[in-house]
Write an enzyme that holds these catalytic residues in place. Structure first.
Site, mmCIF file in Angstrom:
data_model
loop_
_atom_site.group_PDB
_atom_site.id
_atom_site.type_symbol
_atom_site.label_atom_id
_atom_site.label_comp_id
_atom_site.label_asym_id
_atom_site.label_seq_id
_atom_site.Cartn_x
_atom_site.Cartn_y
_atom_site.Cartn_z
ATOM 1 N N ASP A 215 24.723 31.302 47.424
ATOM 2 C CA ASP A 215 24.424 31.572 49.011
ATOM 3 C C ASP A 215 23.531 32.908 49.145
ATOM 4 O O ASP A 215 23.140 32.961 50.388
ATOM 5 C CB ASP A 215 25.590 31.399 49.829
ATOM 6 C CG ASP A 215 26.830 31.956 49.467
ATOM 7 O OD1 ASP A 215 26.701 32.925 48.520
ATOM 8 O OD2 ASP A 215 27.898 32.012 50.016
ATOM 9 N N HIS B 92 37.497 33.762 48.421
ATOM 10 C CA HIS B 92 38.138 34.458 49.722
ATOM 11 C C HIS B 92 39.684 34.055 49.850
ATOM 12 O O HIS B 92 40.205 34.745 50.464
ATOM 13 C CB HIS B 92 37.519 33.595 50.903
ATOM 14 C CG HIS B 92 36.175 34.020 50.879
ATOM 15 N ND1 HIS B 92 35.593 35.131 51.031
ATOM 16 C CD2 HIS B 92 34.914 33.174 50.988
ATOM 17 C CE1 HIS B 92 34.318 35.340 51.257
ATOM 18 N NE2 HIS B 92 33.862 34.034 51.269
ATOM 19 N N HIS C 137 28.906 36.325 49.985
ATOM 20 C CA HIS C 137 29.959 37.140 51.012
ATOM 21 C C HIS C 137 30.844 37.837 49.785
ATOM 22 O O HIS C 137 31.024 37.415 48.639
ATOM 23 C CB HIS C 137 30.800 35.838 51.385
ATOM 24 C CG HIS C 137 29.909 35.043 52.120
ATOM 25 N ND1 HIS C 137 29.296 33.812 51.828
ATOM 26 C CD2 HIS C 137 29.495 34.977 53.568
ATOM 27 C CE1 HIS C 137 28.646 33.303 52.832
ATOM 28 N NE2 HIS C 137 28.912 34.230 53.762
ATOM 29 N N ASP D 210 28.240 36.205 44.865
ATOM 30 C CA ASP D 210 28.275 35.323 46.161
ATOM 31 C C ASP D 210 27.775 36.234 47.039
ATOM 32 O O ASP D 210 28.072 37.497 47.195
ATOM 33 C CB ASP D 210 29.640 34.858 46.300
ATOM 34 C CG ASP D 210 29.601 33.833 47.473
ATOM 35 O OD1 ASP D 210 29.594 32.380 47.146
ATOM 36 O OD2 ASP D 210 29.626 34.389 48.585
HETATM 37 ZN ZN ZN Z 1 29.836 32.610 49.948
#
Ligand code: ZN
Length: 306
Positions: A245, A122, A160, A158
Site C-alpha cells: 500500500d 497491526h 502503515h 507497508d
Molecule cells: Zn498497510
C-alpha cells in the site's frame, strides 16, 4: 537462480470481509492469476502452509485474547472483521511464515514469499487491529528463535507502521524491527524517537515518511540506512512485512512509490546481507493491479537477484 518458496493455500480465501472492505479475498486471487501468467510461474517451489499450533500463537499473543477471538464473529475493531473461518485462515497465515522458516532451515528453499491473509503487523499481543488477527511475522520470528536462529531482523515496508510487531519486540535485543511508513498516518505510532525499551533499546528503527514521499526517499532508506543497521546487528534470518500500500496507485495512503521503487526496495533488502534466508509475508496493498504487479516484481527479485 535462488530456490524460492511460494507459500499459499485456498484457506486464505475463506476469511470473508464485508462487501466493499479493501482487505478482500480478491487480493490473493489477483496475485495468483498474475503469477500464473508470468514467465517465471514454474520457478518457485509451491508450498502449502501448516496450521500454527496454539503454542506458536501463545509465544506472541495472550491466552485471554486467543480464547476470546476463537469464539468471536463480527467487527472486533472499526476495521477488523472476523467471519466464521477467519481464525482458521489466520492460524494458517501465521503457519505460512513458520513453514517458510522451516523450509529455509532445512535448505529446501533459500527465500520465500508467503501470500497470506489476514495480514498481521497491526495485531498486538492482546488484540486484533487494522485488518490483522494474529501477528504472522512475530509468530514466525519467535518460531525462528525456537528453531535455532539466533537473531532475527524484521523489515516492514507497508505504508502503515507495524505497531503490533514493534510493541511485541520492544524489549527484545535479539529481534530488530526496522520500518518505513507514512507518518503521521494510521495507526499513529512509528516516530523516529521510538527506538525500543529496556534491553531492546536501539533495536527498533523507524523511518517516518511524509505524505507524498516517493522512490528517492525509499532509495535513501533502503540503500543508505538499512545496510548499516543489518551489518551492525548481524542477523541470521530476515523476515519482511511486505505491504504494497506504499504504491503510488494505492487507495489507502499517500506515498508515491512506483514499480521501480518497489524493485529497489527489494534489492536493498536482499543485498543487505548475503547467504541468509529472506522470508517475505504479505501485509497490505489494496489496488489489485498494483498489488499483483508489485508481488511479481518481488518474486522476480527473490528468484534472480543474487
Ligand atoms: Zn498497510
Amino acid at each position: 537462480m535462488k530456490k524460492v518458496g511460494y507459500i499459499y493455500d485456498d484457506i486464505f480465501l475463506l476469511h470473508e470481509t464485508p462487501s466493499g472492505h479493501p482487505e478482500s479475498a480478491e487480493r490473493l486471487v489477483a496475485i495468483n492469476n498474475a503469477l500464473r501468467q508470468s514467465d517465471f510461474r514454474d520457478r518457485p517451489v509451491y508450498i502449502k502452509p501448516r496450521k500454527a499450533g496454539l503454542k506458536d500463537i501463545l509465544a506472541v499473543h495472550t491466552s485471554l485474547y486467543v480464547d476470546e477471538v476463537i469464539k468471536f464473529t463480527g467487527y472486533c475493531d472499526p476495521d477488523t472483521y472476523i467471519s466464521k473461518n477467519s481464525v482458521e485462515a489466520a492460524l494458517y497465515a501465521a503457519g505460512a511464515v513458520i513453514e517458510a522458516v522451516e523450509a529455509c532451515s532445512t535448505g529446501r528453499i533459500e527465500r520465500a514469499f508467503c501470500a497470506v491473509r489476514p495480514p498481521g503487523h497491526h495485531a498486538e499481543a492482546d488484540r486484533a487491529m487494522g485488518f490483522c488477527i494474529f501477528n504472522n511475522i512475530a509468530v514466525g520470528a519467535r518460531y525462528a528463535k525456537k528453531s535455532g536462529f539466533r537473531k532475527v531482523f524484521i523489515i516492514d515496508f507497508d505504508v502503515h507502521h507495524g505497531n503490533g510487531t514493534q510493541h511485541i519486540f520492544d524489549e527484545d535485543d535479539t529481534v530488530f524491527y526496522f520500518s518505513t511508513h507514512q507518518y503521521p498516518h494510521y495507526p499513529g505510532t512509528g516516530s523516529a524517537s521510538e527506538k525500543g525499551k529496556g534491553s531492546g533499546y536501539d533495536f527498533t528503527y523507524n523511518v517516518p515518511m511524509l505524505h507524498g514521499a516517493g522512490d528517492k526517499d525509499f532509495f535513501a532508506a533502503y540503500q543508505d540506512i538499512l545496510p548499516g543497521l543489518v551489518k551492525r546487528f548481524d542477523p541470521d534470518i530476515v523476515l519482511v512485512s511486505a505491504g504494497y500500500d506504499l504504491h503510488v496507485n494505492d487507495p489507502l495512503a499517500g506515498l508515491r512509490v512506483t514499480n521501480e521503487g518497489i524493485r529497489n526496495i527489494v534489492r536493498g533488502i536482499l543485498s543487505s546481507k548475503q547467504n541468509i534466508p529472506y522470508i517475505f509475508s504479505l501485509e497490505g496493498g489494496y489496488n489489485l493491479a498494483s498489488l499483483s504487479g508489485s508481488v511479481l516484481i518481488t518474486l522476480e527479485e527473490l528468484l534472480y537477484f543474487e
